[in-house]
Write a protein that holds these residues in place. Structure first.
Motif, PDB file in Angstrom:
ATOM      1  N   LYS A   1      18.901 -31.556  37.027  1.00  0.00           N
ATOM      2  CA  LYS A   1      18.835 -30.653  35.881  1.00  0.00           C
ATOM      3  C   LYS A   1      19.784 -29.498  36.105  1.00  0.00           C
ATOM      4  CE  LYS A   1      14.686 -30.089  33.221  1.00  0.00           C
ATOM      5  NZ  LYS A   1      13.638 -29.118  32.966  1.00  0.00           N
ATOM      6  N   PRO A   2      20.442 -28.982  35.073  1.00  0.00           N
ATOM      7  CA  PRO A   2      21.271 -27.806  35.274  1.00  0.00           C
ATOM      8  C   PRO A   2      20.410 -26.545  35.351  1.00  0.00           C
ATOM      9  CG  PRO A   2      21.484 -28.572  33.027  1.00  0.00           C
ATOM     10  CD  PRO A   2      20.557 -29.509  33.712  1.00  0.00           C
ATOM     11  N   LEU A   3      19.696 -26.398  36.423  1.00  0.00           N
ATOM     12  CA  LEU A   3      18.837 -25.232  36.595  1.00  0.00           C
ATOM     13  C   LEU A   3      18.889 -24.818  38.059  1.00  0.00           C
ATOM     14  CD1 LEU A   3      16.761 -23.409  35.121  1.00  0.00           C
ATOM     15  CD2 LEU A   3      14.990 -24.968  35.902  1.00  0.00           C
ATOM     16  N   TRP A   4      19.125 -23.538  38.281  1.00  0.00           N
ATOM     17  CA  TRP A   4      19.217 -23.034  39.642  1.00  0.00           C
ATOM     18  C   TRP A   4      18.179 -21.928  39.832  1.00  0.00           C
ATOM     19  CZ3 TRP A   4      23.161 -24.667  36.668  1.00  0.00           C
ATOM     20  CH2 TRP A   4      24.051 -25.579  37.212  1.00  0.00           C
ATOM     21  N   ARG A   5      17.750 -21.769  41.085  1.00  0.00           N
ATOM     22  CA  ARG A   5      16.794 -20.719  41.378  1.00  0.00           C
ATOM     23  C   ARG A   5      17.314 -19.933  42.575  1.00  0.00           C
ATOM     24  NH1 ARG A   5      11.345 -22.609  43.683  1.00  0.00           N
ATOM     25  NH2 ARG A   5      12.154 -21.656  45.563  1.00  0.00           N
TER      26      ARG A   5
ATOM     27  N   GLN B   1      17.105 -18.068  31.764  1.00  0.00           N
ATOM     28  CA  GLN B   1      17.765 -19.188  31.097  1.00  0.00           C
ATOM     29  C   GLN B   1      18.361 -18.736  29.770  1.00  0.00           C
ATOM     30  OE1 GLN B   1      14.651 -19.255  32.319  1.00  0.00           O
ATOM     31  NE2 GLN B   1      14.021 -21.322  32.907  1.00  0.00           N
ATOM     32  N   GLY B   2      19.493 -19.311  29.439  1.00  0.00           N
ATOM     33  CA  GLY B   2      20.149 -18.972  28.183  1.00  0.00           C
ATOM     34  C   GLY B   2      21.051 -17.768  28.288  1.00  0.00           C
ATOM     35  N   GLN B   3      20.954 -17.038  29.376  1.00  0.00           N
ATOM     36  CA  GLN B   3      21.818 -15.870  29.539  1.00  0.00           C
ATOM     37  C   GLN B   3      23.112 -16.289  30.230  1.00  0.00           C
ATOM     38  OE1 GLN B   3      19.811 -12.728  31.604  1.00  0.00           O
ATOM     39  NE2 GLN B   3      18.108 -12.685  30.183  1.00  0.00           N
ATOM     40  N   ILE B   4      24.212 -15.717  29.768  1.00  0.00           N
ATOM     41  CA  ILE B   4      25.470 -16.022  30.431  1.00  0.00           C
ATOM     42  C   ILE B   4      26.009 -14.785  31.117  1.00  0.00           C
ATOM     43  CG2 ILE B   4      26.112 -17.970  28.997  1.00  0.00           C
ATOM     44  CD1 ILE B   4      27.981 -15.951  27.541  1.00  0.00           C
TER      45      ILE B   4
ATOM     46  N   ALA C   1      24.718 -18.815  39.630  1.00  0.00           N
ATOM     47  CA  ALA C   1      24.212 -19.277  40.919  1.00  0.00           C
ATOM     48  C   ALA C   1      25.171 -18.901  42.041  1.00  0.00           C
ATOM     49  CB  ALA C   1      23.982 -20.788  40.898  1.00  0.00           C
TER      50      ALA C   1
ATOM     51  N   LEU D   1      15.499 -17.673  37.797  1.00  0.00           N
ATOM     52  CA  LEU D   1      15.898 -18.984  37.287  1.00  0.00           C
ATOM     53  C   LEU D   1      17.099 -18.799  36.364  1.00  0.00           C
ATOM     54  CD1 LEU D   1      12.429 -20.492  36.354  1.00  0.00           C
ATOM     55  CD2 LEU D   1      13.879 -21.132  38.278  1.00  0.00           C
TER      56      LEU D   1
ATOM     57  N   ASP E   1      20.376 -20.983  34.208  1.00  0.00           N
ATOM     58  CA  ASP E   1      20.958 -22.282  33.861  1.00  0.00           C
ATOM     59  C   ASP E   1      22.465 -22.136  33.638  1.00  0.00           C
ATOM     60  OD1 ASP E   1      20.998 -20.980  31.457  1.00  0.00           O
ATOM     61  OD2 ASP E   1      19.667 -22.361  30.420  1.00  0.00           O
ATOM     62  N   HIS E   2      23.009 -21.023  34.088  1.00  0.00           N
ATOM     63  CA  HIS E   2      24.440 -20.757  33.967  1.00  0.00           C
ATOM     64  C   HIS E   2      25.001 -20.841  35.376  1.00  0.00           C
ATOM     65  CE1 HIS E   2      28.076 -19.057  32.392  1.00  0.00           C
ATOM     66  NE2 HIS E   2      27.995 -17.982  33.126  1.00  0.00           N
ATOM     67  N   MET E   3      25.739 -21.911  35.647  1.00  0.00           N
ATOM     68  CA  MET E   3      26.144 -22.213  37.010  1.00  0.00           C
ATOM     69  C   MET E   3      26.869 -21.050  37.701  1.00  0.00           C
ATOM     70  SD  MET E   3      28.392 -23.583  39.276  1.00  0.00           S
ATOM     71  CE  MET E   3      28.287 -24.636  40.687  1.00  0.00           C
TER      72      MET E   3
END
Lengths: 499, 94
Positions: free
Chosen positions: B77-81, B10-13, B54, B47, B49-51
């Motif tokens: 939630k904007p969260l992908w796994r 998360q937080g990484q782009i 995904a 995990l 959070d940068h679409m």
């Protein structure tokens, strides 16, 4: 574990072996879990409900790991790791305005509010003779399209090298071809909408000057900054609107870097207009067919010297691109009507393909070129250059933090609009959230933003200014700008990610 | 037996989630090959959070042929796994 997952993709050979993972397997996990705990990234977020989106990847269901046990181990991880994950929100929190009227079932109200506001701003712009305000409207539309399609000029270049994937680059080329056709239509080469819209003041968009030394160096610096910040000036701005803290910081340092180059300590070297500073004294001049010496030659001018008009030139370029395209990736008719059908809700909430985003961006950019020139011709609130994201941020700094600023200047307002548009788009998709990166990434983004600002001021353009709206004018300066930005992106991508 | 590992990006782009996920997958493939891990299946979950990640992570897994994968989205939630399935039999068989 409270997550409920929705499967998205099961593409490549996931095998559903229904056998239940036996409890002892969990015991097995305990030992390596310590190792995971020492890893910084092992910070699972708790409490999500997951849904599987796609199951395309050949996923074999070997049975989910026994939930209760897994939760236990995750708890342990959480305890062991410095808790980076946020505290779990209760599942049924009170819905806020945006969840209710954008992402929720009442999305129509949100859409109505947005459209009504945009029409209202346009009306005020015309009624009060502040055409610069239309920059806000065009910016919202561009930001919306950029976010919906995740359109990314940086990614188009990076992934050629990093992922050997050409999809985004092809979408970009399609977009550029459409803008070139639109540019010819609005200029006097075609329908002359521009001269009509500006009362005869402008007959074409002024191509960017051929300050070759500044463009070579500035474009390269911009490309380096783009990779460090994780997006170009437009990309980093729309991600700021989506809630990425790193990109918000990059936008601010971009303004700082640009101000320093344009007006501050570095201005004798790189600042000002062509001829104003040392690097910008190297200007390539060209004598046109009509005997005029210009400093912003385009391929149209060069072809005109050979007696070839703008339309044959453009058609020649389109044929050339088409031949390379079909030779490299074959001919396939694009899917115009999607399988799921067309519905307003889908358009507003779901991701767009990069093709649709490319076409939408082309249309908006052409409208933007007209509005920008009209703002300059009627109200002195713009420029007759192509539109440009980094320049917008530079002017925004100047407009609001200097004594002689123009509050209604078009391109500064466009950048404000772009961030708002991306924010709205992310809200519709339910994707807005503040994302805090680790410290190293923040520093890198800050440096990247600064370099982008400096590079954009030096080369007088960014990925939008030089590539998206400059290359379609076939300006030699913009074509060279594309080359040097791409080189900067490729060199930095190689150094950072591929060694 | 299944070894499950989860990594929060998360937080990484872009392109960090993709680059880091590939590093992790290669690390675990090497561990399976060297016999450090003897589980029949290793399941790595990333995990993000940068679409765009995904999209790019599964694309890259497919291109490199690492194994089965699936993409999961957290509800609301904007969260992908992204789950990757590394099968011992397949890796050692190759």
């Amino acid at each position: 574990m409270a997550e409920e997952w929705e499967e998205l993709e099961k593409g490549g050979g996931w095998v559903d072996t229904e056998e239940e993972a036996p409890a002892p397997a969990e015991v097995e996990e305990e030992a390596p879990e310590e190792e995971a705990a020492t890893e910084e990234e092992a910070a699972p977020a708790g409490g999500e409900e997951w849904e599987e989106l796609e199951k395309g990847g050949g996923w074999i269901d070997t049975g989910e790991a026994a939930p209760a046990k897994a939760a236990l181990t995750l708890e342990e991880v959480k305890k062991a790791v410095v808790p980076k994950a946020k505290p779990t929100p209760p599942p049924e929190v009170k819905k806020g305005f945006f969840q209710e009227f954008f992402a929720g079932d009442s999305w129509g109200i949100g859409l109505f509010l947005v459209i009504a506001t945009l029409i209202g701003i346009t009306w005020i712009a015309i009624a009060t003779n502040n055409i610069g305000l239309t920059g806000l409207v065009v910016g919202v539309l561009i930001g919306f399209a950029f976010q919906k399609g995740r359109f990314c000029i940086y990614m188009a270049h990076r992934d050629i090298l990093l992922a050997k994937s050409y999809g985004m680059m092809k979408a970009l080329v399609l977009c550029l071809i459409l803008i070139m056709i639109g540019y010819l239509l609005v200029s006097d080469h075609g329908l002359g909408i521009l001269s009509w819209a500006t009362g005869g003041k402008f007959s074409a968009i002024t191509p960017r000057p051929f300050i070759w030394a500044a463009i070579l160096i500035g474009g390269f610096i911009f490309g380096v900054g783009t990779v460090l910040a994780g997006g170009c000036a437009a990309g980093t701005s729309y991600r700021a609107g989506e809630g990425y803290i790193g990109n918000m910081i990059a936008v601010i340092t971009l303004m700082l870097g640009a101000s320093m180059g344009m007006f501050g300590a570095l201005s004798p070297l790189v600042g000002g207009k062509p001829g104003d500073s040392y690097l910008k004294t190297f200007v390539g001049k060209y004598t046109t067919a009509s005997g005029k010496t210009i400093s912003n030659p385009t391929i149209f001018d060069i072809m005109a010297n050979q007696g070839i008009g703008p339309w044959p030139t453009a058609i020649g370029i389109i044929i050339l691109v088409a031949i390379i395209w079909i030779w490299k990736s074959g001919f396939r008719l694009p899917e115009i009507i999607p399988k799921e059908g067309i519905s307003l809700e889908r358009i507003v909430k779901h991701k767009w393909t990069k093709w649709k985003a490319g076409v939408a961006i082309a249309v908006i950019v052409i409208i933007g070129l007209l509005a920008h020139s009209a703002a300059e011709a009627w109200c002195g609130q713009g420029h007759n250059y192509s539109i440009c994201a980094a320049c917008g941020l530079v002017r925004l700094t100047h407009n609001y933090f200097s004594t002689n600023g123009n509050l209604f200047e078009w391109s500064g307002l466009m950048m404000v609009g772009l961030i708002i548009g991306a924010f709205i788009s992310a809200q519709f998709a339910g994707e807005f959230t503040l994302r805090v990166p680790e410290g190293k990434i923040i520093l890198q983004a800050a440096l990247g933003g600064f370099l982008m600002g400096l590079g954009a001021v030096t080369s007088l353009g960014c990925t939008v200014g030089h590539i998206l709206s400059g290359v379609p004018t076939l300006s030699l300066g913009s074509l060279l700008g594309w080359f040097s930005i791409a080189t900067g992106i490729w060199v930095t991508t190689y150094m950072l990610f591929m060694r | 037996m299944v070894l499950v590992k989860e990594f929060g990006f998360q937080g990484q782009i872009c392109p960090y989630p993709m680059v880091n996920a590939m590093k992790k997958i290669e690390e675990y493939i090497n561990k399976i090959k060297s016999g450090e891990i003897t589980d029949e299946e290793v399941r790595l979950s990333f995990l993000v959070d940068h679409m765009p990640a995904a999209d790019s992570v599964p694309e890259e897994i497919e291109k490199r042929g690492y194994g089965g994968f699936r993409v999961m989205k957290a509800k609301g939630k904007p969260l992908w796994r992204i789950d990757v399935q590394l099968l011992r039999s397949k890796i050692l068989g190759d």
